[in-house]
Design an enzyme around this catalytic site. Sequence first.
Site, PDB file in Angstrom:
ATOM      1  N   CYS A   1       0.913  -1.410   0.043  1.00 40.60           N
ATOM      2  CA  CYS A   1       0.380   0.166  -0.006  1.00 40.60           C
ATOM      3  C   CYS A   1       0.409   1.768   0.071  1.00 40.60           C
ATOM      4  CB  CYS A   1      -1.000   0.055   1.219  1.00 40.60           C
ATOM      5  SG  CYS A   1      -2.463  -1.725   0.701  1.00 40.60           S
TER       6      CYS A   1
ATOM      7  N   ASN B   1     -10.301  -0.213  -0.899  1.00 38.20           N
ATOM      8  CA  ASN B   1      -8.880  -0.123  -0.975  1.00 38.20           C
ATOM      9  C   ASN B   1      -7.910  -0.684  -2.589  1.00 38.20           C
ATOM     10  OD1 ASN B   1      -5.975  -0.475  -0.253  1.00 38.20           O
ATOM     11  ND2 ASN B   1      -6.525  -1.804   1.625  1.00 38.20           N
TER      12      ASN B   1
ATOM     13  N   HIS C   1      -3.852   6.859   3.502  1.00 39.05           N
ATOM     14  CA  HIS C   1      -4.255   5.289   2.455  1.00 39.05           C
ATOM     15  C   HIS C   1      -5.329   5.462   3.093  1.00 39.05           C
ATOM     16  CE1 HIS C   1      -3.829   1.621   1.031  1.00 39.05           C
ATOM     17  NE2 HIS C   1      -4.003   1.213   2.183  1.00 39.05           N
TER      18      HIS C   1
HETATM   19  O1  UT7 Z   1      -4.001  -2.082   2.771  1.00 41.86           O
HETATM   20  C1  UT7 Z   1      -3.611  -2.300   4.002  1.00 41.86           C
HETATM   21  C2  UT7 Z   1      -4.254  -2.596   5.108  1.00 41.86           C
HETATM   22  N1  UT7 Z   1      -5.487  -3.151   5.453  1.00 41.86           N
HETATM   23  C3  UT7 Z   1      -5.740  -2.640   6.374  1.00 41.86           C
HETATM   24  O2  UT7 Z   1      -6.022  -1.521   6.690  1.00 41.86           O
HETATM   25  C4  UT7 Z   1      -7.457  -2.746   6.988  1.00 41.86           C
HETATM   26  C5  UT7 Z   1      -7.270  -3.137   8.295  1.00 41.86           C
HETATM   27  N2  UT7 Z   1      -8.216  -3.852   8.581  1.00 41.86           N
HETATM   28  C6  UT7 Z   1      -9.596  -4.119   8.373  1.00 41.86           C
HETATM   29  O3  UT7 Z   1      -9.657  -2.561   8.049  1.00 41.86           O
HETATM   30  C7  UT7 Z   1     -10.668  -3.752   9.214  1.00 41.86           C
HETATM   31  O4  UT7 Z   1     -10.284  -5.102  10.589  1.00 41.86           O
HETATM   32  C8  UT7 Z   1     -12.174  -5.727   8.313  1.00 41.86           C
HETATM   33  C9  UT7 Z   1     -12.697  -4.310   7.847  1.00 41.86           C
HETATM   34  C10 UT7 Z   1     -10.888  -5.417   7.702  1.00 41.86           C
HETATM   35  C11 UT7 Z   1     -12.863  -5.778   9.924  1.00 41.86           C
HETATM   36  O5  UT7 Z   1     -13.452  -5.336  10.222  1.00 41.86           O
HETATM   37  P1  UT7 Z   1     -13.074  -5.014  12.098  1.00 41.86           P
HETATM   38  O6  UT7 Z   1     -14.204  -4.520  13.039  1.00 41.86           O
HETATM   39  O7  UT7 Z   1     -11.737  -5.678  12.510  1.00 41.86           O
HETATM   40  O8  UT7 Z   1     -13.880  -6.929  12.348  1.00 41.86           O
HETATM   41  P2  UT7 Z   1     -13.359  -7.985  12.518  1.00 41.86           P
HETATM   42  O9  UT7 Z   1     -12.128  -8.669  11.317  1.00 41.86           O
HETATM   43  O10 UT7 Z   1     -13.371  -7.508  14.475  1.00 41.86           O
HETATM   44  O11 UT7 Z   1     -14.438  -9.242  12.818  1.00 41.86           O
HETATM   45  C12 UT7 Z   1     -15.810  -9.389  13.215  1.00 41.86           C
HETATM   46  C13 UT7 Z   1     -16.961 -10.126  12.590  1.00 41.86           C
HETATM   47  C14 UT7 Z   1     -16.633 -11.693  12.244  1.00 41.86           C
HETATM   48  O12 UT7 Z   1     -17.536 -12.006  13.129  1.00 41.86           O
HETATM   49  P3  UT7 Z   1     -17.593 -12.318  14.937  1.00 41.86           P
HETATM   50  O13 UT7 Z   1     -16.390 -13.602  15.100  1.00 41.86           O
HETATM   51  O14 UT7 Z   1     -17.308 -11.749  15.808  1.00 41.86           O
HETATM   52  O15 UT7 Z   1     -19.074 -13.315  14.599  1.00 41.86           O
HETATM   53  C15 UT7 Z   1     -16.406 -11.326  11.342  1.00 41.86           C
HETATM   54  O16 UT7 Z   1     -16.415 -12.149  10.761  1.00 41.86           O
HETATM   55  O17 UT7 Z   1     -17.447  -9.462  11.244  1.00 41.86           O
HETATM   56  C16 UT7 Z   1     -17.066 -10.309  11.009  1.00 41.86           C
HETATM   57  N3  UT7 Z   1     -16.837 -10.228   8.724  1.00 41.86           N
HETATM   58  C17 UT7 Z   1     -18.437 -10.099   8.617  1.00 41.86           C
HETATM   59  N4  UT7 Z   1     -19.346  -9.678   8.651  1.00 41.86           N
HETATM   60  C18 UT7 Z   1     -20.515  -9.694   7.491  1.00 41.86           C
HETATM   61  C19 UT7 Z   1     -15.248  -9.910   8.860  1.00 41.86           C
HETATM   62  N5  UT7 Z   1     -16.499  -9.563   7.647  1.00 41.86           N
HETATM   63  C20 UT7 Z   1     -17.490  -9.510   6.877  1.00 41.86           C
HETATM   64  C21 UT7 Z   1     -18.226  -9.215   6.249  1.00 41.86           C
HETATM   65  N6  UT7 Z   1     -19.221  -8.946   5.944  1.00 41.86           N
HETATM   66  N7  UT7 Z   1     -18.113  -8.924   5.105  1.00 41.86           N
END
Ligand code: UT7
Length: 332
Positions: free
Chosen positions: A113, A289, A259
């Site tokens: 990135c 992204n 970013h």
């Molecule tokens: O470009 C390089 C750098 N990359 C980044 O900066 C990405 C950084 N990370 C993020 O932007 C966030 O961590 C995400 C958007 C990827 C995820 O958001 P989060 O608030 O950190 O969610 P999480 O990974 O902690 O997941 C929370 C819940 C999980 O369910 P449970 O285990 O709590 O039941 C996931 O399974 O959300 C669930 N989940 C989804 N639900 C619906 C994960 N993806 C999805 C989805 N739709 N697409």
Amino acid sequence: MHRVVFKGTGSYLPERVVPNSYFETIVETTDEWITTRTGIKERRMIASGQAMSDLATPAAQRALEAAGVPPEELDLIIIGTSTGDMLSPSTGCLVQNNLGAFKAVAFDVNAACPGFIYGLAVARKFMQDGSHRLALVVGGEIVSNRIDFEDRATCVLFGDGAGAAVLEAVPESEPVGLPGGLLSAHIRSNGALWELLYVPGGGSRHPPTHEMIDRRLQFVKMQGNEVFKHAVRAMTESAEQALASNGLTSADVDWFIPHQANMRIMEAVAKKLDIPMEKVVITVHKYGNNSAATIPIALDEAVREGRVKRGDLVLCCSFGAGFVWGSALLRY
Ligand code: UT7
């Protein structure tokens, strides 16, 4: 010594718009989850057959046109990308050929990135002594064919695109011309954390085989919430370093271009830096992204819309797989 000024910017987005509703049809997700957790509403994806140089070349041509620089005058071409057309040669060489910029030396910088910020940092080193006068730096990525459309945690996040800037080395003794330019570029890495975000397959560790494909190793693997925490911390620290090393504070910043991975990351970093959201250039809602492309695309749009004006202080910072991160401070 020479200053490195921004002569012009350009960008290119593929035409295909993929809205959040598309993902509702292929994985268990909702537009509401994607919007509230990331700020993304839609992203752009390539048409079948398009490759990185097909995006980088028009972005570069637009930047060259804005700069009034003929491609044959370029001395340096750097493409920040980790999704080049081929494993070899570099996309830099392909773009050089497309542009007819045969005086330039061309190569790629693989820094995920922050690829554009790494590209600016490398270009600055080549240009400060005046040995390379005109440079093209591109940040571009095609992430859509590196994402697993069965993994809801990653497939909703990414898109494709390219952005570019044409830079000129100007002797510091020359009093007239464009404003200050690239005041600093700080880049960092920590390879100890590579397993939090990576694409295992397709290189020499897991070369292309049927077994590699069956194991879905060609796709992005990410521990999103860990990446989130590191991204906020590293982007904030790097932005603070950029300001401090130039004797400036966040109050001096006219535009902040972080970013564009996640709206919540941008809000958290802006809050820590005490920069109001009105000064933050945001494109994540419409492009998602697109990795190395996010910052040069946002910069180009803000310039073309008349938001970033000549003389404005623009602070950029990024974070990505490696981990790698960095910041660039520029007087546009
Ligand atoms: O470009 C390089 C750098 N990359 C980044 O900066 C990405 C950084 N990370 C993020 O932007 C966030 O961590 C995400 C958007 C990827 C995820 O958001 P989060 O608030 O950190 O969610 P999480 O990974 O902690 O997941 C929370 C819940 C999980 O369910 P449970 O285990 O709590 O039941 C996931 O399974 O959300 C669930 N989940 C989804 N639900 C619906 C994960 N993806 C999805 C989805 N739709 N697409």
